[in-house]
Write a protein that holds these residues in place. Structure first.
Motif, short mmCIF file in Angstrom:
data_model
loop_
_atom_site.label_atom_id
_atom_site.label_comp_id
_atom_site.label_asym_id
_atom_site.label_seq_id
_atom_site.Cartn_x
_atom_site.Cartn_y
_atom_site.Cartn_z
N UNK A 1 5.94 1.35 9.75
CA UNK A 1 5.35 0.18 9.11
C UNK A 1 5.84 -1.08 9.82
N UNK A 2 4.93 -2.01 10.03
CA UNK A 2 5.28 -3.29 10.65
C UNK A 2 5.78 -4.22 9.57
N UNK B 1 13.97 -2.77 17.86
CA UNK B 1 13.13 -3.33 16.80
C UNK B 1 12.64 -2.26 15.83
N UNK B 2 13.40 -1.16 15.74
CA UNK B 2 13.07 -0.09 14.80
C UNK B 2 14.18 0.04 13.75
N UNK B 3 13.76 0.12 12.50
CA UNK B 3 14.68 0.29 11.38
C UNK B 3 14.29 1.54 10.63
N UNK C 1 1.66 -5.02 -0.71
CA UNK C 1 2.12 -5.40 0.62
C UNK C 1 1.84 -4.35 1.69
N UNK C 2 1.74 -3.06 1.34
CA UNK C 2 1.51 -2.05 2.37
C UNK C 2 0.75 -0.85 1.82
N UNK C 3 0.22 -0.05 2.73
CA UNK C 3 -0.61 1.10 2.37
C UNK C 3 0.14 2.40 2.42
N UNK C 4 -0.38 3.42 1.74
CA UNK C 4 0.16 4.75 1.87
C UNK C 4 0.42 5.49 0.58
N UNK D 1 2.11 1.27 5.66
CA UNK D 1 2.35 0.03 6.38
C UNK D 1 3.20 -0.86 5.48
N UNK D 2 4.44 -1.13 5.87
CA UNK D 2 5.37 -1.92 5.06
C UNK D 2 5.31 -3.40 5.45
N UNK D 3 5.44 -4.23 4.47
CA UNK D 3 5.53 -5.67 4.70
C UNK D 3 6.55 -6.24 3.75
#
Length: 178
Positions: free
Chosen positions: A31-32, A126-128, A146-149, A172-174
């Protein structure tokens, strides 16, 4: 509760009763997070929180004045499986519960969200990766998650399966502001 993060996602609804079930988070899907980094949730990230006997709430839009259920009263049931953090909750006969039920029956709910504090994370460039989190609450999001799934279903209390398989979607995380 100002020192934790929130994530949210759209949902799929099937109206068949006064019970919601689905996934508040799914594992392994990148997720971005606001263009700052890519985040995934590792399998088992919620296991410590689920063993801790802490009281996790189910809210509407992260609003503590609109409680739908909680683990302490067993009106909210949470479990980890190979897909993610599954939930099953009994909708109350309150205005908040009636509103969620009406929107679920029409297919108008926006999604699910959850609030957490990271306990163990791995940063690699840039990966967590979230490896362990303290879970504070899950929320039904009425408008824009905020995100899908995640997936959420509305079903009858007499249904025999508390957690059912759901269609796969990208997560997709926000990050939401505190």
């Amino acid at each position: 509760m100002t020192d934790f993060e929130r994530r949210g996602m759209p949902v799929e609804i099937r109206a068949k009763g006064r019970r919601l079930e689905g996934y508040a988070a799914t594992f392994g899907t990148p997720a971005d997070i606001g263009g700052r980094f890519t985040e995934t949730i590792a399998a088992g990230a919620f296991s410590g929180a689920l063993r801790s006997n802490g009281d996790v709430l189910a809210l509407v839009d992260h609003d503590p004045s609109r409680v739908l259920a909680r683990t302490r009263s067993r009106t909210l049931r949470l479990a980890e499986d190979s897909r993610g953090l599954a939930f099953d909750l009994d909708l109350p006969d309150t205005q908040a519960g009636k509103d969620v039920l009406a929107l679920a029956e029409r297919g108008d709910l926006g999604g699910m969200s959850f609030a957490f504090t990271p306990l163990d994370e791995k940063m690699d460039g840039n990966r967590r990766e979230l490896r362990a989190v303290q879970l504070h609450e899950i929320s039904v999001v009425l408008a824009w998650p905020a995100y899908g799934g995640t997936v959420i279903n509305l079903r009858s209390l007499s249904s025999s399966s508390p957690f059912r398989a759901y269609s796969e979607r990208a997560l997709r995380l926000l990050e939401l502001s505190k």
